[in-house]
Motif scaffolding. Structure first.
Motif, PDB file in Angstrom:
ATOM      1  N   ASP A 108       0.813  -1.216   0.000  1.00  0.00           N
ATOM      2  CA  ASP A 108       0.000   0.000   0.000  1.00  0.00           C
ATOM      3  C   ASP A 108       0.850   1.271   0.000  1.00  0.00           C
ATOM      4  OD1 ASP A 108       1.015  -0.137   2.550  1.00  0.00           O
ATOM      5  OD2 ASP A 108      -0.935  -0.415   3.534  1.00  0.00           O
ATOM      6  N   GLN A 109       2.185   1.119  -0.119  1.00  0.00           N
ATOM      7  CA  GLN A 109       3.033   2.301  -0.260  1.00  0.00           C
ATOM      8  C   GLN A 109       2.960   2.787  -1.712  1.00  0.00           C
ATOM      9  OE1 GLN A 109       4.024  -0.722   0.822  1.00  0.00           O
ATOM     10  NE2 GLN A 109       5.451  -0.572   2.535  1.00  0.00           N
ATOM     11  N   GLU A 111       5.026   4.006  -3.736  1.00  0.00           N
ATOM     12  CA  GLU A 111       6.145   3.735  -4.642  1.00  0.00           C
ATOM     13  C   GLU A 111       6.139   2.301  -5.187  1.00  0.00           C
ATOM     14  OE1 GLU A 111       7.880   3.150  -0.430  1.00  0.00           O
ATOM     15  OE2 GLU A 111       6.385   4.405  -1.459  1.00  0.00           O
ATOM     16  N   TRP A 114       0.424  -1.921  -6.509  1.00  0.00           N
ATOM     17  CA  TRP A 114      -0.498  -2.464  -5.528  1.00  0.00           C
ATOM     18  C   TRP A 114      -1.137  -3.741  -6.055  1.00  0.00           C
ATOM     19  CZ3 TRP A 114      -3.642   2.298  -3.278  1.00  0.00           C
ATOM     20  CH2 TRP A 114      -2.742   3.147  -2.610  1.00  0.00           C
TER      21      TRP A 114
END
Length: 239
Positions: A108-109, A111, A114
């Motif tokens: 869920d970052q 960069e 997902w």
């Protein structure tokens, strides 16, 4: 005056004698029938004994062959011909185990690419593999999709392209490690912007880890999310 004694006539004694004889005959017949039944059961048991030995022998042979020898043989063949797949398709980086190509992980970052939402436990829990089991008319399904849409838009407000369906819906197992090429491409600009690299570089990593149809006609092309994210980290020099 002497009392008189009545002597039963021969007609009166005949029925009694006849009944006794008949009762004795019935008891004799019952005894004979009981002996016959016991003899029959013994004969049946004796007839079954020769069949028991080969049946028991066959059971033991099959148990050893199919329950021990065959699994050991297949395990040995798999370890020799495809050790990585036989051991769970594990991925190691810098000597550390980071995951498997067969089971997805939650990212869920911004960069990273997902993965799909997951209903397996708290997300991609292999011990609780499951789909959401929500029907198309279930209000909870609509709520979940809307929440995922808002989450994706919040992470990349500049992206106005339609969101691919697999980014907002769950897979049947909750463990799917792949997303569609369209879902990966939808995230390219966000990942490139956060990492400070070009969109072409991100797309190149996606193309390198896109798997085609099985046997050229089964299924659809798919992108392994974990493999792409590891490649992005390696390119950026992130451990």
């Amino acid at each position: 005056m002497q009392p008189t004694h009545s002597i039963p006539s021969s007609n009166e004694t005949q029925p009694t004698a006849s009944m006794n004889a008949e009762h004795s005959l019935i008891n004799h017949n019952d005894s004979d029938n009981g002996k016959d039944n016991e003899s029959t059961k013994i004969d049946q048991a004796a007839n079954r004994m020769p069949m028991l030995k080969p049946a028991l022998s066959l059971f033991i042979i099959l148990a050893i062959t199919l329950g021990l020898c065959y699994p050991l043989l297949m395990t040995g063949v798999a370890q020799v011909t495809m050790p990585n797949k036989a051991n769970g398709s594990m991925i190691e980086q810098n000597g550390s185990l980071v995951g498997s190509t067969l089971i997805g992980q939650t990212f869920d970052q911004p960069e990273y690419l997902w993965t799909r939402p997951s209903a397996a436990g708290d997300g991609y829990d292999a011990a609780q593999s499951s789909g959401s089991n929500l029907g198309p008319l279930n209000p909870e399904l609509v709520t979940n999709v809307e929440m995922q849409v808002q989450k994706l838009k919040a992470a990349d407000p500049q992206n106005t392209a339609p969101i691919p369906l697999d980014l907002v819906t769950m897979s049947g197992s909750g463990l799917d490690p792949h997303i569609s090429p369209a879902a990966a491409e939808w995230q390219v600009n966000r990942v490139a912007r956060i990492r400070g690299i070009s969109s072409e570089q991100v797309q190149k990593m996606i193309d390198a880890h896109t798997e085609g149809r099985q046997l050229y006609w089964l299924g659809e092309p798919r992108v392994n999310v974990l493999a792409v994210n590891l490649a992005l980290d390696e390119m950026s020099g992130t451990n």
